[in-house]
Motif scaffolding. Structure first.
Motif, PDB file in Angstrom:
ATOM      1  N   LEU A 398      31.055 115.203  44.449  1.00 22.82           N
ATOM      2  CA  LEU A 398      31.200 113.745  44.372  1.00 22.82           C
ATOM      3  C   LEU A 398      29.835 113.083  44.436  1.00 22.82           C
ATOM      4  O   LEU A 398      29.576 112.078  43.775  1.00 22.82           O
ATOM      5  CB  LEU A 398      32.083 113.239  45.518  1.00 22.82           C
ATOM      6  CG  LEU A 398      33.560 113.602  45.437  1.00 22.82           C
ATOM      7  CD1 LEU A 398      34.304 113.069  46.643  1.00 22.82           C
ATOM      8  CD2 LEU A 398      34.181 113.041  44.170  1.00 22.82           C
ATOM      9  N   ILE A 403      29.658 109.109  43.200  1.00 22.79           N
ATOM     10  CA  ILE A 403      30.763 108.306  43.717  1.00 22.79           C
ATOM     11  C   ILE A 403      30.302 107.643  45.015  1.00 22.79           C
ATOM     12  O   ILE A 403      29.656 108.284  45.827  1.00 22.79           O
ATOM     13  CB  ILE A 403      31.980 109.214  44.018  1.00 22.79           C
ATOM     14  CG1 ILE A 403      32.390 109.979  42.781  1.00 22.79           C
ATOM     15  CG2 ILE A 403      33.126 108.414  44.586  1.00 22.79           C
ATOM     16  CD1 ILE A 403      33.191 109.198  41.819  1.00 22.79           C
ATOM     17  N   PRO A 404      30.611 106.362  45.199  1.00 23.60           N
ATOM     18  CA  PRO A 404      30.187 105.689  46.425  1.00 23.60           C
ATOM     19  C   PRO A 404      30.673 106.431  47.664  1.00 23.60           C
ATOM     20  O   PRO A 404      31.690 107.115  47.635  1.00 23.60           O
ATOM     21  CB  PRO A 404      30.860 104.329  46.323  1.00 23.60           C
ATOM     22  CG  PRO A 404      31.005 104.109  44.886  1.00 23.60           C
ATOM     23  CD  PRO A 404      31.247 105.438  44.277  1.00 23.60           C
ATOM     24  N   GLY A 405      29.931 106.226  48.749  1.00 23.61           N
ATOM     25  CA  GLY A 405      30.248 106.938  49.972  1.00 23.61           C
ATOM     26  C   GLY A 405      29.439 108.216  50.082  1.00 23.61           C
ATOM     27  O   GLY A 405      29.553 108.934  51.052  1.00 23.61           O
ATOM     28  N   PHE A 409      25.323 108.390  45.206  1.00 17.91           N
ATOM     29  CA  PHE A 409      25.561 107.039  44.698  1.00 17.91           C
ATOM     30  C   PHE A 409      24.393 106.120  45.029  1.00 17.91           C
ATOM     31  O   PHE A 409      23.932 105.361  44.176  1.00 17.91           O
ATOM     32  CB  PHE A 409      26.851 106.470  45.272  1.00 17.91           C
ATOM     33  CG  PHE A 409      27.008 105.003  45.031  1.00 17.91           C
ATOM     34  CD1 PHE A 409      27.265 104.537  43.763  1.00 17.91           C
ATOM     35  CD2 PHE A 409      26.853 104.091  46.051  1.00 17.91           C
ATOM     36  CE1 PHE A 409      27.382 103.181  43.519  1.00 17.91           C
ATOM     37  CE2 PHE A 409      26.969 102.743  45.827  1.00 17.91           C
ATOM     38  CZ  PHE A 409      27.232 102.287  44.555  1.00 17.91           C
ATOM     39  N   MET A 410      23.908 106.209  46.264  1.00 17.39           N
ATOM     40  CA  MET A 410      22.794 105.323  46.630  1.00 17.39           C
ATOM     41  C   MET A 410      21.596 105.600  45.741  1.00 17.39           C
ATOM     42  O   MET A 410      20.923 104.676  45.269  1.00 17.39           O
ATOM     43  CB  MET A 410      22.411 105.544  48.099  1.00 17.39           C
ATOM     44  CG  MET A 410      23.428 105.106  49.105  1.00 17.39           C
ATOM     45  SD  MET A 410      24.052 103.452  48.830  1.00 17.39           S
ATOM     46  CE  MET A 410      22.588 102.483  49.112  1.00 17.39           C
ATOM     47  N   PHE A 413      22.185 104.145  42.489  1.00 12.18           N
ATOM     48  CA  PHE A 413      22.171 102.688  42.605  1.00 12.18           C
ATOM     49  C   PHE A 413      20.742 102.151  42.567  1.00 12.18           C
ATOM     50  O   PHE A 413      20.428 101.216  41.818  1.00 12.18           O
ATOM     51  CB  PHE A 413      22.876 102.290  43.904  1.00 12.18           C
ATOM     52  CG  PHE A 413      22.714 100.854  44.271  1.00 12.18           C
ATOM     53  CD1 PHE A 413      23.382  99.869  43.576  1.00 12.18           C
ATOM     54  CD2 PHE A 413      21.884 100.478  45.310  1.00 12.18           C
ATOM     55  CE1 PHE A 413      23.236  98.549  43.913  1.00 12.18           C
ATOM     56  CE2 PHE A 413      21.729  99.160  45.653  1.00 12.18           C
ATOM     57  CZ  PHE A 413      22.402  98.192  44.954  1.00 12.18           C
ATOM     58  N   PHE A 439      32.233 112.480  35.277  1.00 13.57           N
ATOM     59  CA  PHE A 439      33.367 112.608  36.200  1.00 13.57           C
ATOM     60  C   PHE A 439      34.311 113.705  35.731  1.00 13.57           C
ATOM     61  O   PHE A 439      34.895 114.406  36.548  1.00 13.57           O
ATOM     62  CB  PHE A 439      34.144 111.301  36.299  1.00 13.57           C
ATOM     63  CG  PHE A 439      33.364 110.203  36.964  1.00 13.57           C
ATOM     64  CD1 PHE A 439      32.361 110.511  37.856  1.00 13.57           C
ATOM     65  CD2 PHE A 439      33.619 108.876  36.690  1.00 13.57           C
ATOM     66  CE1 PHE A 439      31.636 109.512  38.476  1.00 13.57           C
ATOM     67  CE2 PHE A 439      32.900 107.876  37.303  1.00 13.57           C
ATOM     68  CZ  PHE A 439      31.904 108.199  38.193  1.00 13.57           C
TER      69      PHE A 439
END
Lengths: 507, 548, 172, 108
Positions: A398, A403-405, A409-410, A413, A439
């Motif tokens: 993930l 995926i966020p969390g 993801f960060m 981002f 994905f």
């Protein structure tokens, strides 16, 4: 440029790993002498003795790497900033090089821990493994601090030659031989191309040091531009950017998994850092042309990496194409070329290290009986048998998917923010679109792990060194998902600020 | 002792209580095994823990949030704001207004009911199931109370992960296909929204604002009521010289894609029937009851206020899609042979109504839409629960396999009848008020749309009653159906709990409306204020001076 | 044409000819290795003409003396009966054609750009005393470039370890 | 008079191209290795040739960047050949062919 006094202390990280390599070589000889007196020892005893020696060597290498990392972090904290060499500056000691040194050291350290039980499992437990790994690490230390074409070239070769050998380390396995051969042939061609580009740059500017090149580069000219193109192509090969990526899937698949993990994280880090330094120092006003060139490479890598990963049935191959895709994401930061983008790239590399080592560690934890369990079917129903392993694998995937969390993801981002800021909207849209594609393949493993029945029943157990690595990677991914820029435990260190300080090497 | 902390961080308590107990469940087995020297505890222990924590969450949200919410005051209440990634203007920033309040209540109410209803349904890995449900509840509640765009996005995406596993592990025969499709549709749809978020964030900065993802400007201790959302001026079209990707039209499109897939609006609805049919009962209820509301909520909270010009420009198209959804959903529902699929398509039609109300862009329409979200959550949730009960007895959901159930299962028949009425929107029940308000609002915006939507009401009555007749009445000709046992106490309580608020809203909707309406009218004012007439830049400056 | 120029063109021709022979039309792999030696030696000659005496000496020592011998050693070890080369460069597919074309283009570009660049920095006619001799270069190597020499040492160590572990006949 | 630098560089480019062509088109592994050596030699020639252009600093002292670089490259080339031939030998032990196309386990 006025050369500083030659400060041996600046070489400490490099010295530690180089000496560590020599020590492990010697240690192996001494220890095996004691273990195998005479030829009549039965194979079982030999294997056990080998395993013990391997543990000692792994500890010795870990010690060397930890010392090197400690030195690097110390230098980073003190804010050293010197270009040095005994006469003329060859290497540069600054926030970027110490940051990258610590990062590469971490990757090497985790790879060493991965190898402790993996090498005996594949029956390739030879002392030279650790020496080669340390020598390659030394090469990367040179690479990330190189400010001269000569040291860049030597660092690159010192990085690559041991990895060629490591890729072919499983000598009984044809796949490993072929992976080594392929990596070697393509790598040698790439470094020859790089070298020729360097020669042209030297001819056009009269300098081999980056700052001298930047002065002589003014206006470009055909010679300098073709030299630049060849140099970028050569470095792009090392970080597996399309169209120089063809070696990646085969080498990732064929090489022993611990070697794959090692080179996936450390070579990528070193390659991107040196590319960054080269572009910023040698081409201070990175022209529109270079930006467009890097943007094209980024777009191609994202597209081809992600699309090809979808059709793979082997996990290591799939991860290889995903590595190509991630190289593409990182190149988006290069195309943006702002200080924020460099920060984002460094942070991404930092996070990428944990995700990638973690994923390969899971593959390693499945290996047993002298065979890798690396096809997608081998993962079916893993959750019912080894739930913790399946859970962390899901977390790593993930994170790779962004995926966020998760920390992945960060990282993505920050990259997106920097790229939007630089107006690279087209690249951002490609990044987002190809992430959607990604994905598909990242999801496949969790789906088969959790939602299908177990087919085979290997009774392997996760060894304690692997548990340490997995726990560390998983904790880091969760921690940096929420505290990339915060400091809840009062350590005074905030990851993103550290990356920002490292990226600020130009002032 | 904890009193002051509970007071200051009321919303956080409500939001994180389920997750905390979920984590407790994860570690509890090993701890209990270690302490009691046993091979883990029976399933019922975990169920009781989960039940009590979700019930506590509901009680806390009822007495804490609903009780302390001041309907007279507009703007966000019970606000909390803690620095998270401050350099990027990212805060943990929560608060409720009337719209989110009712949705939070709906969520926290549905969860214990669902756990009760699916008490015996999950027979393997039940601890993981409960953990995923509890994590899902935290993510959903967090999404509804988020006032920071970044935080919203993170929770919005995280929400999909537990749902993926709930469908994929405990679902029906085609669960892998359904789960993957659900996840890919919803997660990929939101990626463009992330880009749009970042663009808005950069524009805010370039226009002299702070680097800020907060939805509302934060002044002093609480946001001032009616304060503009993100002080950014976003050009409506490229005519103002802005690059295409900085215009409202495009940015709204990116948001609308993410939200539209979630609603789901018609071209993006295909994941819904699969997910519903394959999901276990608990998953279906949460999916229909709460997750689908996320899309409409997103439009209300983010897309409309941030991009009012684009919302107006898109409104006819969105209304059109909503109408297509109503008619198409109803027609397809009519030909379904599987009860669960029928309910799934009826959801598409109902959500079409909600979107119709939202894009009427007037007080009645939007208020009705919010109310209808609650009603649909309750009524459709109850339908899925009942379908789950009958499936547990007969292992089939084909309408043709039933008939004459009124005789062996009278309580079931009565409850199903009640829920079907609620779903159709019988006067006196909740659905009626919502649909009526939506039609009223829609008539104000575009009479023809209201006319077409009315056919949807008729169609809904047709397919629901037809289904009811075929399942409950008629000859009891299948031998398997003769021996069916009627609902037991647990099952009756579960459905009864759902029926209670349906009646209450139908009889006395004013407590809800009193809280929803002010927030909606602020929202509409906000949109009007932010419309980029020519004088907007000066209005922007004026606003900037107003606020410290 | 001066004698120097004549020598240059002679060496250049030899180098190119034997290089083409190596990749193009020799039949036996030993002949290919010999062609490589000829190229190397011709280049050494050119180095001498360009005041790089030390490089020239090392070129012959390392390339002709060590590298090509290594090649021959491996060839001998493998005991190739048919010369091992098979049919000369066959069936190049599209990718390779594109690769070759691209490289040729780059090469042409380089050649074309050369003339323009050097107008700004003409060849220095009066070189310092003893330019390129072993003493001057040696001093440079062990002062300014000492670090690089150390690094080369590490590279050689790495290659020895790598080659030994890969080529060792018996491992357990 | 001395040799024009353009000619030296043209020779170097020509050798480089020959090396690239050889590395890409030949199927015999040893010949490919030799072609790579040829490429490195071409780069060396360019380095030494360019050193002739940039042979003195502004103060008139000698500069040896190119020649030193060339020396390093020669050493590295030897190291590379050693590793390359090592890989070759370990491959040949498992499979009795020198032809690249026979390396078919992994798709090229």
């Amino acid at each position: 440029m006025e050369a500083e006094a030659f400060d041996v202390a600046a070489l400490a990280p490099l010295g530690f790993v180089a000496i560590g390599a020599l020590v492990t070589l010697m240690l192996e000889v001494v220890l095996s002498r004691r273990a195998f007196v005479g030829e009549g020892v039965d194979p079982e005893t030999r294997l056990v003795a080998r395993a013990r020696i391997g543990i000692v060597l792994a500890f010795a290498s870990s010690a060397a790497i930890v010392l090197a990392m400690y030195a690097a972090i110390y230098q980073f904290e003190l804010g050293f900033e010197t270009a040095f060499g005994p006469g003329r500056p060859m290497l540069q000691l600054d926030a970027l090089s110490t940051f990258a040194t610590a990062l590469i050291g971490l990757g090497a350290l985790l790879s060493v821990w991965l190898s402790i039980t993996y090498l005996p499992a594949l029956r390739i437990n030879h002392g030279e493994y650790y020496a080669l790994l340390l020598l390659s690490t030394a090469g990367m230390f040179v690479l990330v601090s190189a400010v001269d074409l000569i040291s860049l070239y030597l660092g690159l070769e010192l990085t690559s030659l041991p990895i060629y050998a490591l890729a072919g380390f499983n000598r009984r396995r044809l796949r490993s031989n072929e992976a080594a051969l392929k990596y070697f042939l393509m790598g040698a061609v790439a470094s020859a191309v790089l070298l020729y580009g360097m020669a042209l740059l030297y001819g056009a500017t009269g300098h081999t040091d980056f700052t001298g090149i930047s002065q002589g580069f003014a206006g470009g000219g055909g010679l300098a531009l073709s030299g630049l193109a060849l140099v970028i192509a050569g470095l792009a090969f090392k970080v597996s950017v399309v169209p120089f990526h063809q070696w990646t899937p085969d080498v990732y698949e064929g090489a022993p998994t611990s070697v794959t993990a090692f080179m996936a994280v450390t070579v990528k880090t070193a390659g991107f850092v040196v590319l960054m330094r080269f572009l910023v120092l040698a081409l201070p006003e990175m022209g529109e042309k270079v930006s467009v060139l890097l943007g094209v490479l980024a777009g191609l890598s994202m597209l081809i990496g992600n699309l090809m990963a979808v059709v793979q049935d082997n996990v290591k191959r799939m991860l290889a194409y995903s590595a190509v895709a991630h190289a593409g994401y990182l190149m988006v930061g290069f195309a943006a070329g702002t200080p924020e983008a460099w920060t984002a790239v460094l942070f991404y590399l930092f996070v990428y290290l944990f995700m990638t080592v973690g994923v390969f560690c899971v593959v390693i934890a499945l290996a047993q009986g002298g065979r890798e369990w690396d096809s997608i079917e081998d993962f079916a129903g893993l959750a019912s048998q080894r739930p913790a392993l399946a859970a962390v694998m899901t977390l790593f995937l993930l994170s790779l998917a962004g995926i966020p969390g998760t920390a992945g993801f960060m990282a993505k981002f920050y990259l997106v923010v920097a790229a939007v800021d630089a107006g690279q909207i087209a690249l951002v849209l490609i990044l987002v679109g190809t992430s959607m594609v990604s994905f598909f393949y990242y999801l496949r493993l969790p789906v088969v792990m959790y939602m299908q029945k177990r087919r085979q029943d290997p009774d392997a157990e996760t060894s304690s060194s692997e548990i340490v690595v997995l726990a560390l990677c998983a904790a880091a991914i969760l921690y940096f998902a929420f505290f990339a820029q915060a400091d809840p435990f009062g350590t005074g260190v905030r990851a993103l600020d550290v990356a920002g300080r490292a990226a600020d090497f130009l002032h | 002792m904890l009193g002051p902390y509970v007071d200051a961080y009321l919303i956080s308590w409500v939001v994180f209580l389920p997750l905390a107990s979920g984590l407790l469940l994860l570690v509890a087995n090993s701890v209990a095994g270690f302490l009691l020297r046993s091979n883990g505890l029976p399933k019922v222990v975990w169920q009781v823990i989960a039940m009590s924590s979700t019930s506590l969450t509901f009680v806390a949200s009822l007495f804490g949030l609903w009780g302390r919410f001041d309907p007279e005051e507009t703007g966000y209440q019970l606000v909390e704001r803690v620095a998270w990634l401050p350099d990027y203007g990212i805060h943990y920033f929560v608060g409720v207004d009337g719209i989110s309040l009712v949705l939070v209540l709906l969520t926290s109410f549905l969860m214990p009911v669902v756990l009760l209803a699916s008490w015996n349904e999950i027979d393997r890995w039940s601890r993981s199931y409960l953990f995923f449900m509890l994590a899902l509840e935290t993510a959903m509640l967090g999404t509804f109370v988020s006032l920071n765009l970044f935080q919203f996005y993170v929770l919005w995406e995280v929400m999909m992960i537990p749902m993926l596993f709930i469908i994929g592990i405990w679902g029906g025969p085609r669960r892998i296909y359904a789960a993957t499709k659900f996840f890919l549709f919803t997660v990929s749809g939101s990626l463009l929204m992330l880009v749009a978020l970042v663009i808005v964030y950069r524009m805010n900065f370039e226009q002299g604002g702070a680097l800020n993802f907060d939805l509302v400007r934060f002044v002093g201790h609480a946001p001032v009521p009616g304060v503009p959302l993100l002080d950014t001026v976003i050009p409506a079209t490229t005519e103002s010289g802005a690059p295409w990707w900085q215009t409202q039209l495009w940015l709204f499109g990116a948001f609308a894609l993410a939200f539209g897939i979630k609603v789901p609006m018609v071209p993006f609805h295909t994941w819904l029937p699969d997910a519903h049919v394959e999901a276990p009962t608990g998953g279906s209820v949460i999916l229909a009851g709460v997750l689908l509301k996320m899309g409409a909520y997103g439009f209300l909270r983010f897309a409309l206020p941030l991009f009012p010009d684009a919302a107006l420009a898109w409104a006819p198209w969105m209304t059109g899609l909503a109408l297509v959804g109503i008619v198409y959903g109803s027609l397809v529902a009519m030909v379904q042979r599987d009860v669960k699929k029928l309910v799934a398509y009826s959801s598409i039609a109902h959500l079409g109504f909600v979107m119709l109300g939202v894009f009427a862009l007037n007080l009645q329409g939007v208020t009705g839409a919010v109310l209808q979200m609650v009603n649909h959550g309750l009524a459709t949730g109850a339908l899925f629960v009942l379908v789950g009960f009958i499936y547990a007895r007969r292992r089939t959901r084909e309408i043709a396999d039933f008939g004459g159930l009124a005789r062996p299962m009278p309580v079931f028949a009565a409850l199903l009848g009640f829920v079907v009425m609620a779903s159709i929107g019988l006067p006196g029940l909740g659905g009626f008020v919502g649909e009526f308000l939506i039609l009223l609002g829609s008539f104000g915006a575009d009479p023809w749309a209201a006319v077409i939507a009315t056919t949807g009401v008729v169609l809904a009555a047709a397919y629901m009653l037809w289904m009811y007749r075929r399942v409950v009445f008629g000859p009891l000709d299948k031998p398997e159906n003769r021996g069916l046992i009627d609902l037991d106490l647990r099952e009756r309580v579960a459905v009864g709990l759902l029926a209670l608020p349906i009646v209450w809203i139908g009889v006395n909707p004013s407590p809800l409306l009193r809280r929803i309406e002010p927030s909606v009218s602020i929202l509409l004012q906000e949109m009007e204020l932010r419309r980029s007439h020519d004088e907007i830049p000066s209005a922007f400056e004026a606003r900037s001076q107003e606020l410290p | 044409m001066s004698f120097e120029m004549f020598l240059f063109y002679a060496f250049a021709f030899l180098a190119v000819f034997s290089a083409v022979a190596m990749i193009g039309f020799v039949r036996h792999i030993v002949a290919a290795a010999m062609s490589l030696v000829v190229t190397m030696v011709s280049l050494a000659g050119i180095y001498v003409l360009m005041h790089a005496e030390l490089i020239a000496a090392i070129q012959i020592l390392v390339y002709a003396g060590a590298i090509v011998v290594l090649f021959l050693f491996v060839i001998m070890l493998l005991d190739l009966r048919d010369g091992g080369l098979g049919p000369a460069a066959r069936g190049q597919n599209l990718v390779k054609a594109v690769g070759v074309g691209g490289t040729v283009t780059i090469g042409t570009l380089v050649v074309a750009s050369v003339s323009g660049v050097f107008s700004v920095n003409p060849l220095v006619e009066s070189l310092p005393e003893g330019f390129g001799e072993h003493r001057a270069l040696g001093i440079a190597l062990f002062t300014d470039y000492a670090l690089a020499v150390e690094l080369v040492g590490l590279v050689l160590l790495a290659s020895i370890v790598g080659a030994v572990i890969l080529a060792k006949r018996k491992i357990d | 008079m001395s040799i024009p630098i353009e000619h030296v560089i043209s020779l170097s480019a020509l050798l480089f191209v020959i090396g690239v062509v050889g590395a890409l088109t030949r199927r015999n592994l040893i010949v490919i290795l030799m072609s790579i050596e040829l490429m490195l030699n071409a780069a060396n020639l360019a380095l030494v040739g360019f050193n002739r252009v940039w042979s003195v600093t502004a103060e008139g002292a000698a500069r040896y960047d190119g020649q030193v670089f060339a020396l390093m490259v020669i050493a590295v080339a030897a190291a590379e050949v050693a590793v390359g031939l090592g890989i070759l030998l370990s491959l040949i032990r498992n499979r009795d062919s020198l032809n690249v196309d026979d390396a078919s386990l992994l798709r090229w």
